[in-house]
Design a protein around this motif. Structure first.
Motif, short mmCIF file in Angstrom:
data_model
loop_
_atom_site.label_atom_id
_atom_site.label_comp_id
_atom_site.label_asym_id
_atom_site.label_seq_id
_atom_site.Cartn_x
_atom_site.Cartn_y
_atom_site.Cartn_z
N UNK B 333 0.83 -1.21 0.00
CA UNK B 333 0.00 0.00 0.00
C UNK B 333 0.86 1.25 0.00
N UNK B 336 2.51 1.73 -3.46
CA UNK B 336 1.59 2.20 -4.50
C UNK B 336 1.21 3.66 -4.26
N UNK B 337 1.00 4.02 -3.01
CA UNK B 337 0.65 5.41 -2.69
C UNK B 337 1.82 6.33 -3.06
N UNK B 339 4.01 5.79 -5.31
CA UNK B 339 4.08 5.85 -6.77
C UNK B 339 3.11 6.91 -7.31
N UNK B 340 1.89 6.92 -6.75
CA UNK B 340 0.92 7.94 -7.17
C UNK B 340 1.44 9.33 -6.86
#
Lengths: 116, 361
Positions: B333, B336-337, B339-340
């Motif tokens: 998580x 991915x966060x 990466x955003x």
């Protein structure tokens, strides 16, 4: 084979199952009197109620929508997914990390658009 | 804190009393509010002529009596509805909380549209703005609006108009405060702008329908602009100007003041520079204001370690799943966060096949 690289942070499938069951229970409780089965089926007009964002997260999502050229429907989908990610983390509140992770799962349109 | 009347239950009689008190001539607003606080709005609205004479002289008493014969609360409310508006009084819980807190809040607000509940910031300046000044106001208001802040201004030409447009162009909310009744779009060449604002925010005034924009309305109107907002930003303004009055009122109301510095050769920089000398916050753009007010946009995954690791990995294009696997055992998580976050900062971008690559510098 490759999965081993993820190392110690991995969860066993039993813990994952428990988290999913708990998340589904949260959704069932949330929608008990509203006639839709889960986050994926929240109609657009009910999103503000079931997927409320605090001002900073709302601003973040708006900026992301702008930057990533998300359609209003794509933004709605991100909201529903963020709600589910928060549920899996047993959080009532949708935090910035949940929104950010949900943005990673957004559908194809932006991928196609950003092909260099 | 000072003369603010007590919150009352919004019975229709209290509402009507506040509407009458607001429009009652002959007595100053502070005096009317003090009366209403002591006796309640219903008794204050029915003040006897002898008392008015005692308080403000016989002329004032004549004005009050003439007004009473000519005007009823239901008529004021009907006129507002006919002009496409509604009335919010001090008896209503929907009255804007920040405006209620000032020393002299309008007893009744005539509103077209609906006043957004979001935090508000006033952006004001001169009617005779430079091209750069209007650009700054437009961008500033746009940045505030994009962060969910409602932009309040005075609907005038120049800086005010640019601020309203900036908020609208960013799909944000904005409130315009009139110095006349709802039926008189002023200035006339802002008729379209006023319509757009009413759709996406609100047009607000303390004056009943039919009131023309009299010169002395403008300075007192400015207390509503600053009063609705947590802070006031002055973009371009000569020393003696409506915008500087708004800034001074904001300070009296205990609100923050921001000023955009300009060239010393530009006479419209004098106002902001005086404010800066007196301690206003230096403002180059919306982020300065958002930071000072604690309204910054949420950022997720700005964990410096994770970001640096991802940037190092993404010298070659990788799918998010591969990024997670190679991110050294960090929680998926978080990865991915992060990466955003990098994507939103423009440091990485999505390429063919949904893979990510570090942006060329």
């Amino acid at each position: 084979v490759v999965e081993e690289a993820a190392g110690e942070a991995r969860e066993g499938s039993v813990t994952i199952r428990a988290r999913v069951v708990a998340a589904r229970a949260r959704q069932a409780a949330r929608f008990a009197h509203h006639g839709f089965p889960g986050n994926a089926k929240i109609p657009p007009r009910a999103l503000a109620r079931f997927c409320p964002l605090a001002a900073p997260e709302r601003a973040m999502l708006r900026a992301a929508a702008d930057r990533l050229h998300l359609s209003p429907r794509a933004v709605d989908r991100v909201l529903r997914v963020a709600r589910t990610i928060a549920d899996l983390a047993a959080s009532d509140r949708i935090d910035a990390v949940h929104v950010a992770e949900a943005l990673q799962y957004r559908a194809g349109e932006a991928r196609a658009g950003s092909v260099a | 804190v000072t003369d603010t009347p007590p919150l009352e239950s919004a019975g229709p009689r209290e509402r009507e009393a506040w509407v009458l008190i607001g429009a009652l001539p002959g007595l100053s607003l502070r005096r009317k509010l003090a009366l209403a606080r002591r006796r309640g709005p219903i008794a204050a609205a029915a003040i006897r002529p002898e008392e008015v004479t005692e308080l403000a002289g016989p002329d004032a008493a004549v004005k009050v009596e003439t007004y009473r014969r000519a005007v009823t609360a239901s008529r004021l409310l009907e006129d507002a509805a006919r002009a496409g508006g509604h009335v919010i009084t001090l008896a209503d819980p929907t009255y804007p909380a920040l405006l209620r807190a000032i020393a002299d809040p309008p007893p009744a607000l005539y509103v077209r549209g609906s006043i957004p509940a979001a935090d508000a910031v006033a952006v004001v300046g001169t009617r005779r703005a430079s091209v750069e000044g209007e650009e700054v106001a437009h961008a500033l208001a746009g940045g505030l609006a994009a962060a969910g802040v409602c932009v309040v201004s005075g609907l005038a030409r120049g800086i005010d108009g640019a601020a309203h447009r900036g908020a609208l162009d960013a799909d944000g909310a904005t409130v315009g405060v009139l110095a006349c009744g709802l039926d008189r779009p002023y200035p006339a060449d802002h008729r379209d702008l006023i319509e757009r604002i009413a759709e996406r925010g609100a047009i607000v005034t303390e004056h009943p329908v039919g009131m023309p924009p009299l010169a002395h309305h403008f300075p007192i109107r400015n207390r509503i602009i600053s009063g609705l907002a947590r802070a006031t930003v002055v973009v371009e303004a000569p020393l003696s100007s409506g915008a500087m009055i708004t800034a001074d009122l904001a300070l009296e109301q205990g609100r923050d003041v921001f000023a955009v510095p300009g060239s010393p050769l530009n006479p419209r920089s004098r106002g902001p520079h005086r404010l800066l000398r007196e301690g206003a916050h230096v403002t180059e753009g919306a982020p300065d204001i958002l930071r000072a007010l604690g309204l910054e946009t949420a950022t997720a995954g700005t964990d410096a370690g994770a970001s640096a690791a991802l940037l190092a990995l993404l010298r070659e294009p990788l799918h998010p799943d591969e990024v997670v696997l190679r991110a050294g055992g960090r929680d998926p998580s978080t990865v991915l966060a992060a990466l955003t976050a990098l994507e939103l900062q423009g440091l990485v971008r999505r390429v063919a096949g949904g893979r990510y690559l570090r942006s060329a510098r």
